[in-house]
Write a protein that holds these residues in place. Structure first.
Motif, PDB file in Angstrom:
ATOM      1  N   GLY A   2       9.150   8.194   1.984  1.00 13.87           N
ATOM      2  CA  GLY A   2       8.615   8.806   0.891  1.00 13.87           C
ATOM      3  C   GLY A   2       7.719   8.733   0.628  1.00 13.87           C
ATOM      4  N   ALA A   3       6.468   7.458   0.078  1.00 16.24           N
ATOM      5  CA  ALA A   3       5.650   7.192  -1.392  1.00 16.24           C
ATOM      6  C   ALA A   3       4.207   6.807   0.152  1.00 16.24           C
ATOM      7  N   ALA A   4       4.384   7.480   1.795  1.00 14.39           N
ATOM      8  CA  ALA A   4       3.358   6.966   2.140  1.00 14.39           C
ATOM      9  C   ALA A   4       2.401   7.895   2.213  1.00 14.39           C
ATOM     10  N   PRO A   5       3.058   9.310   2.083  1.00 18.14           N
ATOM     11  CA  PRO A   5       1.618  10.620   1.835  1.00 18.14           C
ATOM     12  C   PRO A   5       1.131  10.301   0.772  1.00 18.14           C
ATOM     13  N   VAL A   6       1.741   9.728  -0.571  1.00 17.97           N
ATOM     14  CA  VAL A   6       0.805   9.462  -1.795  1.00 17.97           C
ATOM     15  C   VAL A   6       0.331   7.962  -1.875  1.00 17.97           C
ATOM     16  N   VAL A   7       0.934   7.249  -1.162  1.00 14.94           N
ATOM     17  CA  VAL A   7      -0.025   5.364  -1.039  1.00 14.94           C
ATOM     18  C   VAL A   7      -1.630   6.148  -0.737  1.00 14.94           C
ATOM     19  N   SER A   8      -1.374   7.016   1.018  1.00 10.65           N
ATOM     20  CA  SER A   8      -2.471   6.932   1.729  1.00 10.65           C
ATOM     21  C   SER A   8      -3.691   7.983   0.901  1.00 10.65           C
ATOM     22  N   ALA A   9      -3.316   8.817   0.653  1.00  9.67           N
ATOM     23  CA  ALA A   9      -3.828   9.839  -0.873  1.00  9.67           C
ATOM     24  C   ALA A   9      -4.650   8.839  -1.922  1.00  9.67           C
ATOM     25  N   LEU A  10      -4.082   7.427  -2.562  1.00  9.63           N
ATOM     26  CA  LEU A  10      -4.727   7.021  -3.654  1.00  9.63           C
ATOM     27  C   LEU A  10      -5.741   5.486  -2.829  1.00  9.63           C
ATOM     28  N   LEU A  11      -5.170   5.160  -1.887  1.00 10.05           N
ATOM     29  CA  LEU A  11      -5.616   3.764  -1.291  1.00 10.05           C
ATOM     30  C   LEU A  11      -7.385   3.897  -1.133  1.00 10.05           C
ATOM     31  N   PRO A  12      -7.816   5.318  -0.787  1.00 11.87           N
ATOM     32  CA  PRO A  12      -9.580   5.294  -0.639  1.00 11.87           C
ATOM     33  C   PRO A  12      -9.907   5.712  -1.778  1.00 11.87           C
ATOM     34  N   GLN A  19      -2.608   1.240  -8.441  1.00 13.00           N
ATOM     35  CA  GLN A  19      -1.257   1.091  -8.491  1.00 13.00           C
ATOM     36  C   GLN A  19      -1.244   1.975  -7.217  1.00 13.00           C
ATOM     37  N   ALA A  20      -1.792   1.805  -6.120  1.00  4.75           N
ATOM     38  CA  ALA A  20      -1.338   2.781  -5.030  1.00  4.75           C
ATOM     39  C   ALA A  20      -0.639   1.011  -4.458  1.00  4.75           C
ATOM     40  N   THR A  21      -1.183  -0.273  -4.542  1.00  3.07           N
ATOM     41  CA  THR A  21      -0.641  -1.016  -4.178  1.00  3.07           C
ATOM     42  C   THR A  21       0.637  -1.962  -4.600  1.00  3.07           C
ATOM     43  N   LEU A  22       1.046  -1.116  -5.640  1.00  2.91           N
ATOM     44  CA  LEU A  22       1.925  -1.991  -6.888  1.00  2.91           C
ATOM     45  C   LEU A  22       3.074  -0.682  -5.901  1.00  2.91           C
ATOM     46  N   LEU A  23       2.375   0.799  -5.462  1.00  2.26           N
ATOM     47  CA  LEU A  23       3.431   1.856  -5.853  1.00  2.26           C
ATOM     48  C   LEU A  23       3.984   1.394  -3.991  1.00  2.26           C
ATOM     49  N   ASP A  24       3.350   0.952  -2.796  1.00  7.62           N
ATOM     50  CA  ASP A  24       3.087   0.146  -1.606  1.00  7.62           C
ATOM     51  C   ASP A  24       4.037  -0.560  -1.753  1.00  7.62           C
ATOM     52  N   GLY A  25       4.135  -1.487  -2.445  1.00  5.19           N
ATOM     53  CA  GLY A  25       5.068  -2.383  -2.417  1.00  5.19           C
ATOM     54  C   GLY A  25       6.746  -2.806  -3.405  1.00  5.19           C
ATOM     55  N   PHE A  26       6.224  -1.368  -4.081  1.00 10.32           N
ATOM     56  CA  PHE A  26       7.567  -1.070  -4.945  1.00 10.32           C
ATOM     57  C   PHE A  26       8.916  -0.483  -4.528  1.00 10.32           C
ATOM     58  N   ALA A  27       7.925   0.587  -3.647  1.00  5.35           N
ATOM     59  CA  ALA A  27       9.025   1.265  -2.130  1.00  5.35           C
ATOM     60  C   ALA A  27       9.482   0.561  -1.593  1.00  5.35           C
ATOM     61  N   ALA A  28       8.460  -0.831  -0.774  1.00 10.95           N
ATOM     62  CA  ALA A  28       9.093  -1.129   0.411  1.00 10.95           C
ATOM     63  C   ALA A  28      10.103  -2.250  -0.034  1.00 10.95           C
TER      64      ALA A  28
END
Length: 318
Positions: A2-12, A19-28
């Motif tokens: 569920g976090a993938a779309p948000v992370v993909s939008a934040l990373l660029p 924030q994107a890296t933290l969210l990606d790791g936390f969600a994983a």
């Protein structure tokens, strides 16, 4: 997930990458822990810290760029702290900077990170990081680095640029620690980063006794004080092992704080082999190795990376 779309939008967006890296790791981590009934222990403290950190990073001004100056002089690496996650890896080199203008030496850090597939582990992690920072090779070979106007933040973080660095003469980290470490100035920590988990102070310990509990826990007794050794932080991507620490006579490491007590993360140790002093470094394989165990691990990792690249190429062609 569920976090993938948000992370993909934040990373660029560079300003939102933390924030994107933290969210990606936390969600994983959360996804890997489902269902929660299978967990031996719920990491409440860690998840609370991650969530709190994520919220703090969203506050206005939290992403403000730190003040940056330049550093010129000789950089003397002390050790490499390798931090691995299922989807990312980071190597942080702790070092002493001797400014060319003759001012007092100071502690600095330089970090490099890279995304990683979960199949690349051990010595293979260095292959992801080496192309991104030449300092790793110098640290692995035990050499100094000459800096020319290298950007550095007020918190002591070097914003590494290979074009402003030149590999210098051999520099033994233990000699650096014995001669300079006690006089090196500590950087000022930014208010947002003043959390006990961020404590990582380079220290040199000598003249200690080692003890090992029945459960394998290792501790050093220094001047009558017991200091736990965090062996879980010793990376598999290097020759340093808990056994080497237990047999050592000197240890260069990071003093950390966790769960209400200080602990030592070893970066390197000195041991006696055939009546001669030998140093073993956690980051010894950072720039490559001729060590048999390291070479085998590198080859296995190279094969794994080659397979992944081939599969990725096929996917792109279809």
């Amino acid at each position: 997930g569920g976090a993938a779309p948000v992370v993909s939008a934040l990373l660029p967006v560079p300003a939102l990458r933390r924030q994107a890296t933290l969210l990606d790791g936390f969600a994983a981590e959360l996804a890997a822990s489902c269902p929660g009934t299978t967990l031996e222990r719920v990491p409440v403290r860690r998840w609370a810290d991650l969530w709190s950190r994520a919220l703090l990073l969203t506050l206005p001004g939290a992403g403000r760029t730190a003040a940056v100056s330049t550093a010129t002089g000789r950089l003397l690496p002390l050790g490499v702290d390798l931090q691995e996650h299922a989807t990312a890896v980071q190597a942080q080199v702790h070092a002493v900077l001797e400014p060319a203008d003759g001012t007092a030496p100071r502690l600095v850090r330089a970090a490099v990170s890279a995304p990683k597939p979960d199949t690349v582990v051990g010595a293979g992690l260095w292959q992801l990081l080496r192309p991104r920072m030449s300092l790793l090779a110098a640290a692995g070979e035990g050499r100094s680095v000459e800096l020319d106007a290298m950007p550095v933040t007020a918190e002591g973080d070097l914003l590494w640029d290979d074009g402003r660095a030149r590999t210098g003469e051999p520099a033994d980290p233990f000699a650096t620690a014995r001669v300079i470490l006690s006089t090196a100035a500590d950087p000022v920590t930014a208010p947002l980063d003043r959390h006990p988990s961020r404590i990582a102070v380079p220290v040199l310990l000598e003249g200690y006794a080692t003890e090992r509990a029945d459960d394998g826990a290792l501790a050093l007794t220094v001047a009558g004080h017991r200091l736990a050794v965090d062996t879980d932080r010793i990376p598999a991507a290097g020759p340093l092992t808990p056994e080497a620490v237990a047999a050592s006579g000197a240890c260069l490491g990071l003093l950390r704080w966790d769960a209400g007590e200080f602990a030592l993360q070893p970066l390197a140790v000195e041991t006696t082999v055939r009546k001669k002093t030998a140093a073993v470094h956690a980051g010894a394989w950072a720039g490559g190795t001729t060590d048999k165990a390291g070479a085998r691990a590198e080859k296995a990792a190279t094969d794994a990376v080659a397979v992944l690249r081939e599969r990725a190429g096929k996917l792109l062609r279809t």
